[in-house]
Design a protein around this motif. Structure first.
Motif, PDB file in Angstrom:
ATOM      1  N   THR A   1      59.869 115.652  65.179  1.00  0.00           N
ATOM      2  CA  THR A   1      58.956 115.471  64.051  1.00  0.00           C
ATOM      3  C   THR A   1      57.489 115.643  64.417  1.00  0.00           C
ATOM      4  O   THR A   1      56.635 115.637  63.524  1.00  0.00           O
ATOM      5  CB  THR A   1      59.162 114.083  63.429  1.00  0.00           C
ATOM      6  OG1 THR A   1      59.018 113.075  64.441  1.00  0.00           O
ATOM      7  CG2 THR A   1      60.548 113.985  62.803  1.00  0.00           C
TER       8      THR A   1
ATOM      9  N   GLY B   1      65.590 119.111  63.917  1.00  0.00           N
ATOM     10  CA  GLY B   1      64.954 118.314  62.873  1.00  0.00           C
ATOM     11  C   GLY B   1      64.454 116.967  63.361  1.00  0.00           C
ATOM     12  O   GLY B   1      63.713 116.278  62.647  1.00  0.00           O
ATOM     13  N   ASN B   2      64.849 116.571  64.585  1.00  0.00           N
ATOM     14  CA  ASN B   2      64.364 115.308  65.157  1.00  0.00           C
ATOM     15  C   ASN B   2      62.981 115.446  65.777  1.00  0.00           C
ATOM     16  O   ASN B   2      62.342 114.443  66.097  1.00  0.00           O
ATOM     17  CB  ASN B   2      65.334 114.800  66.228  1.00  0.00           C
ATOM     18  CG  ASN B   2      66.719 114.535  65.675  1.00  0.00           C
ATOM     19  OD1 ASN B   2      66.872 114.200  64.511  1.00  0.00           O
ATOM     20  ND2 ASN B   2      67.737 114.687  66.519  1.00  0.00           N
TER      21      ASN B   2
ATOM     22  N   SER C   1      70.869 121.663  64.501  1.00  0.00           N
ATOM     23  CA  SER C   1      70.249 120.812  63.481  1.00  0.00           C
ATOM     24  C   SER C   1      69.412 119.707  64.108  1.00  0.00           C
ATOM     25  O   SER C   1      68.530 119.137  63.455  1.00  0.00           O
ATOM     26  CB  SER C   1      71.326 120.208  62.577  1.00  0.00           C
ATOM     27  OG  SER C   1      72.241 119.435  63.333  1.00  0.00           O
TER      28      SER C   1
ATOM     29  N   SER D   1      64.820 122.352  51.441  1.00  0.00           N
ATOM     30  CA  SER D   1      64.028 121.341  52.155  1.00  0.00           C
ATOM     31  C   SER D   1      62.711 121.893  52.661  1.00  0.00           C
ATOM     32  O   SER D   1      61.801 121.125  52.996  1.00  0.00           O
ATOM     33  CB  SER D   1      64.840 120.774  53.323  1.00  0.00           C
ATOM     34  OG  SER D   1      65.167 121.793  54.264  1.00  0.00           O
TER      35      SER D   1
ATOM     36  N   SER E   1      68.992 122.602  57.196  1.00  0.00           N
ATOM     37  CA  SER E   1      68.094 121.958  56.230  1.00  0.00           C
ATOM     38  C   SER E   1      67.268 120.868  56.891  1.00  0.00           C
ATOM     39  O   SER E   1      66.212 120.473  56.374  1.00  0.00           O
ATOM     40  CB  SER E   1      68.908 121.366  55.075  1.00  0.00           C
ATOM     41  OG  SER E   1      69.833 120.403  55.556  1.00  0.00           O
ATOM     42  N   SER E   2      67.706 120.407  58.078  1.00  0.00           N
ATOM     43  CA  SER E   2      66.969 119.355  58.794  1.00  0.00           C
ATOM     44  C   SER E   2      65.579 119.814  59.218  1.00  0.00           C
ATOM     45  O   SER E   2      64.712 118.972  59.509  1.00  0.00           O
ATOM     46  CB  SER E   2      67.762 118.909  60.031  1.00  0.00           C
ATOM     47  OG  SER E   2      67.940 119.986  60.945  1.00  0.00           O
ATOM     48  N   LEU E   3      65.351 121.138  59.253  1.00  0.00           N
ATOM     49  CA  LEU E   3      64.006 121.606  59.603  1.00  0.00           C
ATOM     50  C   LEU E   3      62.982 121.146  58.566  1.00  0.00           C
ATOM     51  O   LEU E   3      61.782 121.148  58.834  1.00  0.00           O
ATOM     52  CB  LEU E   3      63.993 123.140  59.708  1.00  0.00           C
ATOM     53  CG  LEU E   3      64.833 123.769  60.825  1.00  0.00           C
ATOM     54  CD1 LEU E   3      64.566 125.276  60.914  1.00  0.00           C
ATOM     55  CD2 LEU E   3      64.563 123.117  62.170  1.00  0.00           C
ATOM     56  N   GLY E   4      63.446 120.758  57.408  1.00  0.00           N
ATOM     57  CA  GLY E   4      62.539 120.209  56.405  1.00  0.00           C
ATOM     58  C   GLY E   4      61.937 118.879  56.815  1.00  0.00           C
ATOM     59  O   GLY E   4      60.993 118.392  56.167  1.00  0.00           O
ATOM     60  N   ASN E   5      62.475 118.256  57.881  1.00  0.00           N
ATOM     61  CA  ASN E   5      61.906 117.001  58.384  1.00  0.00           C
ATOM     62  C   ASN E   5      60.636 117.220  59.183  1.00  0.00           C
ATOM     63  O   ASN E   5      59.924 116.253  59.481  1.00  0.00           O
ATOM     64  CB  ASN E   5      62.923 116.274  59.272  1.00  0.00           C
ATOM     65  CG  ASN E   5      64.196 115.924  58.528  1.00  0.00           C
ATOM     66  OD1 ASN E   5      64.186 115.742  57.316  1.00  0.00           O
ATOM     67  ND2 ASN E   5      65.306 115.831  59.262  1.00  0.00           N
ATOM     68  N   LEU E   6      60.359 118.460  59.553  1.00  0.00           N
ATOM     69  CA  LEU E   6      59.229 118.746  60.453  1.00  0.00           C
ATOM     70  C   LEU E   6      57.942 118.852  59.645  1.00  0.00           C
ATOM     71  O   LEU E   6      57.319 119.902  59.519  1.00  0.00           O
ATOM     72  CB  LEU E   6      59.502 120.033  61.230  1.00  0.00           C
ATOM     73  CG  LEU E   6      60.846 120.094  61.973  1.00  0.00           C
ATOM     74  CD1 LEU E   6      61.005 121.414  62.709  1.00  0.00           C
ATOM     75  CD2 LEU E   6      60.978 118.923  62.942  1.00  0.00           C
TER      76      LEU E   6
END
Length: 816
Positions: free
Chosen positions: A286, A283-284, A280, A329, A304-309
């Motif tokens: 960015t 997701g950092n 996960s 996400s 779901s952290s891939l939605g931060n990209l």
């Protein structure tokens, strides 16, 4: 002002080359040497002088349309004060890198990339100890082969860099290195860019290189024998901007610490053996614009952290074992151009509306999971304009309504759903000028094909197999100038085949398993590129279509289970099927003698082959990718479907006809035969001893004929024989007691009242007299098969690709 002798050297250098536009590939290239006319060379384009001494210290002639050879005595090497030499993107006509390069001992930058240099990299390059940049990459043939032209001597990698302790950039992509990466490279603490793509690297990649503090670009892609893993210490590469280990042999897990590489914009791990979950912490990252984790063994849910990209342009997660839902996400990835989740174990319901807000999205592939795609939203102008859309095996029940508003779609795949009813006319209307590939196979479509299909001006690949479509085939199928692949297998089409016009590009036609009638149109000879023609299981009523023998590329001809009839005569010159490798005319009404003259004329079947060849090289058709030829034919006693066909084999199936007379001796000259089936005819006489010459034969069926005499001892030479059937004949005498012939079951010999010996229960009076002498042939393995990968009914892969701009490129992998 520049010095006279250096000006003279530059002019001599200029005279050795011509200006040719093909020599440079950059669209911004221009002929810099055209400016070399003024007296002061320090003002010439691409030339820079030391402001105090006047010496030429920099020569930048990249992308200058230079064409010619660079020799060891070139005046270029008189410019001994050069610090920068850039000759990239020109055409030096396969010159070797001159050993005189060592005279330029002041060089800090040497760039000979993409300039058609060839041969071994001379050891003299290693004497340039002040180099901070060395770029010898992409010296390849400028054709589709991209063959490497530059090569390092065995073990020469370490020698090349041993004196270059100040290197910041080392670019050797497409140089044939064929060795391991020297561990000493990890001592180059100033290294910022290491590009080693497609170098034939092998062995373990030094783990210490993942700790170089200033490294920004590490590109190792497509070194299939390079092993290694991604260590947790990768977090030390805090400046890393691009990491590519695609198509290497890396294994292990993706470490959580990779989430600390916050400067990454490009990350490619595709085609490796990575396991475990997607961390996960990704997701950092960015700043990522490209993320490819496809074709590994990754498991678990998509974080779901891939939605931060939100900067992400391409996201590839296909061909893993990922499970769970598609993260909601993903609807936040508003920069996304490509999203492919194909061939995983994803489950649940996907509300397709989540993608409608991604206005940049051009490629979406959700195919071959366990998803149910539902489209709820009313259609408006917010729908992305797709170029590539694959929703195969997504439990669709009808054609998505939003397709009515797709005006530039190129690839559309709806295979393997539950779409029923008629094909709507609008499907062939909106994108009629761009639609290149349309796959509708394996649905419940019914009715006739709408006439609007004739409006498709760019269609190259059209597949509607395994539906309930009916009516006549549209006549325009024979007039579509761009069409290359046409498969309508297993429907209920009737009537005649269309008339094929001159200039068509058809390479594969599959009309099998329908209800087509009448004769074959002679206009099929206008399909000059045709390599595969499958008309089996129809009601075609014609004599042998000898005129198909004029097709120069025809390799596979399937006429099984029709109403073909009559005697097959002798071949006519220029109608001899020059490339035919596989022919199945079984279950028809052909009569007369076996067409031995034709069999003798099939040159592609007479090429002897080596058993050391790989089995997976398939016959291909180029449609911006490939299509594997597939056959279903009786081999080894049962009907088998083969998804791929090895490149140099031959299959002849003439079974279940009314052929009579003897089996000709010269059939033993067809050395590449893999399978021969003459069963269920009226053949008489003996089994020719010449069949023992078919050393590559794996399947031989002569059953249900009127053959007589003894089984020839020469058949013991068939050491790869895996299926043998001579049952229901009138054979007599002992079965030769060889490792080959005595190991088959008794059913292979049954109903030959005069046969005796193992494996039959009735013994012979003197069976030892029929044991052949020991032969080296029997020592060969009989278990190896051209189809040793087995047989199974599976779906064949197709590959396509096209550019969409961006240096990353645009990749597509396709299933029907």
């Amino acid at each position: 002002m520049c010095l006279d002798h250096e000006r003279s050297s530059l002019l001599q250098f200029k005279e050795r080359f011509t200006i040719q536009r093909f020599a440079s590939l950059d669209g911004n290239a221009y002929p810099k040497l055209n400016s070399w006319t003024a007296k002061d060379c320090c003002f010439w384009d691409g030339v820079e002088c030391d402001e105090h001494t006047g010496h030429v210290i920099s020569l930048d002639l990249r992308s200058s349309f230079l064409y010619g050879s660079l020799d060891y005595n070139s005046s270029l090497f008189n410019l001994v004060h050069l610090q920068i030499l850039n000759l990239a993107d020109n055409h030096f006509n396969y010159s070797a890198i001159p050993t005189a390069i060592k005279q330029l001992s002041m060089l800090t930058l040497l760039n000979l990339a993409s300039s058609v240099f060839s041969g071994h990299i001379p050891s003299e390059v290693s004497e340039l100890s002040k180099l901070s940049t060395l770029d010898l990459s992409y010296n390849v043939h400028r054709d589709n082969s991209r063959e490497k032209l530059l090569k390092l001597e065995q073990g020469g990698f370490e020698s090349l860099i041993s004196n270059m302790t100040s290197l910041k950039m080392l670019h050797l992509s497409y140089v044939d290195i064929s060795s391991s990466v020297p561990d000493s490279l990890a001592n180059f603490s100033s290294l910022e860019s290491l590009l080693l793509e497609r170098c034939g690297l092998r062995g373990d990649f030094p783990i210490r290189i993942f700790q170089l503090p200033h490294l920004q670009h590490l590109i190792l892609g497509h070194n299939e024998q390079l092993t290694g893993n991604i260590p947790s210490s990768i977090e030390k590469l805090s400046s890393l901007n691009a990491l590519d280990v695609s198509a290497c042999n890396f294994s292990g897990m993706i470490p959580t610490s990779i989430g600390k590489l916050t400067q990454l914009t490009y990350l490619d791990f595709t085609e490796n053996y990575l396991v475990g979950k997607i961390p996960s912490s990704l997701g950092n990252l960015t700043q990522l614009t490209y993320l490819d984790l496809s074709e590994n063994n990754l498991v678990g849910k998509i974080p779901s952290s891939l939605g931060n990209l939100t900067q992400l342009i391409q996201l590839w997660l296909s061909n893993n074992r990922l499970s769970g839902p598609v993260p909601l996400s993903f609807s936040k990835l508003t920069s996304l151009l490509v999203l492919t989740l194909k061939n995983n174990n994803l489950t649940g319901t996907v509300n397709f509306d989540m993608f409608f807000g991604l206005k940049a999205l051009r490629e979406l592939d959700l195919s071959d999971n366990k998803l149910s795609v539902v489209i709820k939203h009313s259609i408006n102008d917010t729908v992305p304009q797709f170029r590539y859309l694959s929703l195969s095996n997504c439990n669709l029940r009808k054609f998505p309504d939003f397709l009515q508003y797709q005006e530039r779609i190129v690839f559309l795949d709806l295979v393997g759903n539950y779409i029923s009813g008629q094909i709507p006319e609008w499907l062939f209307d909106k994108s009629k000028e761009t639609l290149y590939l349309l796959h509708l196979s394996e649905n419940n479509l019914s009715g006739k094909i709408p006439h609007t299909i004739c409006n498709l001006s760019s269609i190259a690949d059209l597949r509607m197999s395994y539906n309930n479509l009916e009516g006549n085939l549209p006549q325009c199928f024979g007039n579509m100038k761009s069409l290359s692949v046409l498969t309508l297998k297993n429907n209920s089409f009737s009537g005649n085949l269309p008339i094929f016009s001159k200039g068509n590009k058809l390479k594969l036609i599959d009309f099998s398993e329908n209800q087509l009638q009448g004769k074959l149109p002679p206009s099929l000879t206008n399909c000059r590129d045709l390599g595969y023609l499958n008309l089996e299981y129809n009601q075609l009523n014609d004599v042998f279509p000898f005129w198909l023998g004029s097709l120069p590329e025809l390799e596979v001809l399937m006429l099984r289970s029709n109403r073909f009839h009559g005697v097959i005569g002798e071949p006519i010159p220029d109608y001899e099927f020059p490339k035919l490798s596989i022919i199945d005319m079984s279950f028809n009404n052909f009569s007369g003698k076996l067409p031995s003259k034709y069999i003798q004329s099939w040159k592609a079947m007479r090429n002897s082959i080596s058993r050391n060849l790989t089995y997976m090289k398939t016959k291909t058709i180029s449609v911006n990718g490939f299509v594997d030829f597939r056959v279903t034919t009786k081999i080894k006693g049962v009907n088998l479907f083969y998804e791929k066909i090895p490149d140099i084999i031959a299959i002849i199936n003439l079974s279940d006809n009314k052929f009579d007379g003897e089996i000709p001796e010269d059939i033993g000259d067809v050395e590449a035969l893999f399978a021969l089936d003459l069963a269920n005819n009226n053949l008489n006489g003996g089994i020719p001893a010449s069949l023992g010459n078919l050393r590559n034969l794996e399947s031989l069926d002569l059953s249900q004929n009127d053959l007589s005499g003894e089984i020839p001892l020469e058949l013991a030479k068939l050491t790869f024989l895996q299926y043998f059937n001579v049952s229901y004949n009138h054979l007599t005498g002992p079965i030769p007691q060889t490792n080959q012939l005595s190991r088959f079951e008794s059913s292979s010999y049954e109903n030959n009242l005069g046969l005796c010996g193992i494996p039959l229960p009735n013994k012979c009076g003197n069976s030892e007299a029929f044991e052949p002498p020991h032969s080296s042939f029997e020592e060969e393995s009989s278990s190896s098969s051209f189809f040793q990968f087995g047989w199974k009914v599976v779906v064949v892969g197709y590959g396509f690709g096209f550019a969409v701009g961006l240096f990353i490129g645009y990749r597509i992998v396709w299933l029907p």
